[in-house]
Design a protein around this motif. Structure first.
Motif, PDB file in Angstrom:
ATOM      1  N   ARG A  60      10.703 -60.988  18.248  1.00 52.55           N
ATOM      2  CA  ARG A  60      11.831 -60.820  19.185  1.00 52.55           C
ATOM      3  C   ARG A  60      12.864 -59.857  18.624  1.00 52.55           C
ATOM      4  O   ARG A  60      13.419 -59.027  19.340  1.00 52.55           O
ATOM      5  N   GLU A  61      13.110 -59.971  17.340  1.00 52.66           N
ATOM      6  CA  GLU A  61      14.082 -59.091  16.707  1.00 52.66           C
ATOM      7  C   GLU A  61      13.625 -57.638  16.743  1.00 52.66           C
ATOM      8  O   GLU A  61      14.419 -56.724  17.027  1.00 52.66           O
ATOM      9  N   LEU A  62      12.322 -57.410  16.507  1.00 54.26           N
ATOM     10  CA  LEU A  62      11.785 -56.045  16.557  1.00 54.26           C
ATOM     11  C   LEU A  62      11.874 -55.473  17.972  1.00 54.26           C
ATOM     12  O   LEU A  62      12.232 -54.303  18.164  1.00 54.26           O
ATOM     13  N   LYS A  63      11.531 -56.320  18.970  1.00 55.11           N
ATOM     14  CA  LYS A  63      11.612 -55.859  20.356  1.00 55.11           C
ATOM     15  C   LYS A  63      13.048 -55.512  20.733  1.00 55.11           C
ATOM     16  O   LYS A  63      13.300 -54.529  21.438  1.00 55.11           O
ATOM     17  N   GLU A  64      13.983 -56.343  20.293  1.00 59.43           N
ATOM     18  CA  GLU A  64      15.382 -56.084  20.587  1.00 59.43           C
ATOM     19  C   GLU A  64      15.837 -54.783  19.938  1.00 59.43           C
ATOM     20  O   GLU A  64      16.574 -53.991  20.551  1.00 59.43           O
ATOM     21  N   GLN A  65      15.391 -54.553  18.703  1.00 56.58           N
ATOM     22  CA  GLN A  65      15.743 -53.301  18.030  1.00 56.58           C
ATOM     23  C   GLN A  65      15.149 -52.098  18.761  1.00 56.58           C
ATOM     24  O   GLN A  65      15.820 -51.063  18.921  1.00 56.58           O
ATOM     25  N   GLU A  66      13.886 -52.243  19.219  1.00 56.31           N
ATOM     26  CA  GLU A  66      13.252 -51.147  19.970  1.00 56.31           C
ATOM     27  C   GLU A  66      13.995 -50.879  21.271  1.00 56.31           C
ATOM     28  O   GLU A  66      14.182 -49.731  21.679  1.00 56.31           O
ATOM     29  N   ARG A  67      14.404 -51.966  21.972  1.00 53.59           N
ATOM     30  CA  ARG A  67      15.149 -51.799  23.237  1.00 53.59           C
ATOM     31  C   ARG A  67      16.471 -51.072  22.997  1.00 53.59           C
ATOM     32  O   ARG A  67      16.842 -50.154  23.751  1.00 53.59           O
ATOM     33  N   LEU A  68      17.170 -51.459  21.933  1.00 56.96           N
ATOM     34  CA  LEU A  68      18.433 -50.803  21.623  1.00 56.96           C
ATOM     35  C   LEU A  68      18.217 -49.333  21.290  1.00 56.96           C
ATOM     36  O   LEU A  68      19.018 -48.473  21.681  1.00 56.96           O
TER      37      LEU A  68
ATOM     38  N   ARG B 193      15.776 -47.435  22.450  1.00 57.65           N
ATOM     39  CA  ARG B 193      15.481 -46.716  23.697  1.00 57.65           C
ATOM     40  C   ARG B 193      16.748 -46.461  24.493  1.00 57.65           C
ATOM     41  O   ARG B 193      16.957 -45.369  25.050  1.00 57.65           O
ATOM     42  N   GLU B 194      17.606 -47.466  24.562  1.00 63.61           N
ATOM     43  CA  GLU B 194      18.856 -47.298  25.302  1.00 63.61           C
ATOM     44  C   GLU B 194      19.729 -46.222  24.654  1.00 63.61           C
ATOM     45  O   GLU B 194      20.370 -45.416  25.361  1.00 63.61           O
ATOM     46  N   ARG B 195      19.769 -46.199  23.320  1.00 59.99           N
ATOM     47  CA  ARG B 195      20.548 -45.172  22.642  1.00 59.99           C
ATOM     48  C   ARG B 195      19.965 -43.785  22.901  1.00 59.99           C
ATOM     49  O   ARG B 195      20.710 -42.803  23.090  1.00 59.99           O
ATOM     50  N   GLU B 196      18.609 -43.700  22.938  1.00 63.85           N
ATOM     51  CA  GLU B 196      17.966 -42.406  23.194  1.00 63.85           C
ATOM     52  C   GLU B 196      18.272 -41.913  24.606  1.00 63.85           C
ATOM     53  O   GLU B 196      18.562 -40.726  24.823  1.00 63.85           O
ATOM     54  N   LYS B 197      18.221 -42.860  25.574  1.00 62.82           N
ATOM     55  CA  LYS B 197      18.540 -42.485  26.948  1.00 62.82           C
ATOM     56  C   LYS B 197      19.998 -42.037  27.071  1.00 62.82           C
ATOM     57  O   LYS B 197      20.310 -41.054  27.765  1.00 62.82           O
ATOM     58  N   ALA B 198      20.890 -42.782  26.410  1.00 66.09           N
ATOM     59  CA  ALA B 198      22.304 -42.417  26.447  1.00 66.09           C
ATOM     60  C   ALA B 198      22.502 -41.034  25.825  1.00 66.09           C
ATOM     61  O   ALA B 198      23.309 -40.213  26.322  1.00 66.09           O
ATOM     62  N   ARG B 199      21.798 -40.749  24.741  1.00 63.27           N
ATOM     63  CA  ARG B 199      21.924 -39.435  24.102  1.00 63.27           C
ATOM     64  C   ARG B 199      21.423 -38.328  25.032  1.00 63.27           C
ATOM     65  O   ARG B 199      22.029 -37.253  25.121  1.00 63.27           O
TER      66      ARG B 199
END
Length: 318
Positions: A268-276, A278-284
């Motif tokens: 769960r922690e790895l998935k959460e890190q991956e989601r964050l 992806r969101e940072r990449e999209k924001a960038r």
């Protein structure tokens, strides 16, 4: 130059004096040991001994109390077993283990008691142990239909037999303690197994009552009783084994469950890190697109201003 020796704390000095006194009392007894000898062995003056214990009697009482607590604790732990025979085996082995591993302490306890030890050292210890064995004897007597009021007397007999064997074994040390314990239990348990609920001395019986050996019927009954006891012991050991295996299985299940939960938490922690990420990449990417749009607008505005400067009268295009 030699470094100066570190000065002992009060607690360390007290412990040193106790250990030195223990060895001297075991070797020479209370009367054969002096405060001068204790102090000289410790490398201190006599007032130091008096300061910590008030005299030889004080340190002797501390040594005796420690040894009694140690031995009584070992026997008490042994008597926590579930089956009466196992209790007897472990108690006999505990006493012999104490004799073997704490020879100096046992020598102190079995010496003639001194006034400094209060009520007789070894005798009081035997009474303490016998009082615990008495509880076991009462249950066993009730189960077998014997008079439970006799349990205290039998407890004294049983503990006394084991204690005197320990005194003998203190010096001979042969055979090994496990073998000595096995023979002790053999004599005590098989004697208790065939116990006569109404014993009488042979001399008190008439000529027609004198018998040199038990009848065949009595022997068969004793053998059956012994077989029942062995079966009960085997059942008790099997129950303890099954309980131990069950406990081990439950502990393994708990461990596996904890491992799975830890693995799920890590996933769960790895998935959460991956989601964050992806969101940072999209924001960038959004920020880059906005920046590009701003840059293009600035370029168009600059081009428009350039044309207007070059052609002042020209109407600016759309």
């Amino acid at each position: 130059m030699n470094e100066p020796r570190r000065r002992m704390s009060g607690k360390e000095r007290r412990e040193q004096l106790i250990q030195i006194s223990r060895s001297l009392f075991a070797e020479k007894g209370f009367d054969g040991t002096s405060v001068e000898e204790i102090a000289a062995t410790a490398g201190v003056s006599k007032p130091v001994v008096y300061e910590h214990f008030g005299g030889k009697e004080g340190v002797y009482a501390v040594v005796v109390d420690r040894e009694m607590d140690k031995l009584l604790g070992m026997v008490t732990e042994a008597l926590a077993a579930s089956h009466a025979l196992v209790k007897l085996e472990r108690a006999a082995l505990a006493l012999l283990a104490y004799v073997e591993e704490n020879s100096e302490g046992f020598r102190i306890l079995i010496r003639d008691s001194h006034a400094a030890s209060g009520t007789g050292t070894f005798a009081s210890l035997i009474n303490d142990i016998a009082s615990q064995v008495e509880d076991v004897m009462v249950d066993e007597f009730v189960r077998r239909g014997y008079d439970p009021k006799l349990a205290p007397m039998y407890a004294q007999m049983l503990v006394g037999m084991v204690a005197l064997t320990g005194q003998w074994w203190l010096d001979v040390r042969r055979p090994p303690r496990e073998e000595v314990a096995a023979h002790l239990v053999n004599l005590a348990w098989n004697g208790l197994k065939g116990l006569d609920p109404n014993p009488r001395l042979t001399a008190s019986r008439g000529p027609d009552q004198l018998r040199s050996r038990p009848s065949e019927k009595e022997l068969r009954e004793r053998e059956k009783a012994r077989e029942r006891d062995l079966k009960e012991l085997e059942k008790a050991r099997e129950r303890e084994r099954r309980e131990a295996e069950k406990l081990a299985r439950e502990q393994e299940k708990i461990r596996q469950r904890e491992l799975k939960e830890a693995e799920k938490a890590r996933e769960r922690e790895l998935k959460e890190q991956e989601r964050l990420l992806r969101e940072r990449e999209k924001a960038r990417e959004r920020d880059l697109k906005e920046l590009e749009k701003v840059r293009q607008r600035e370029q168009r505005e600059a081009a428009r201003q350039t044309r207007a400067a070059e052609h002042p009268g020209e109407q600016p295009g759309p």
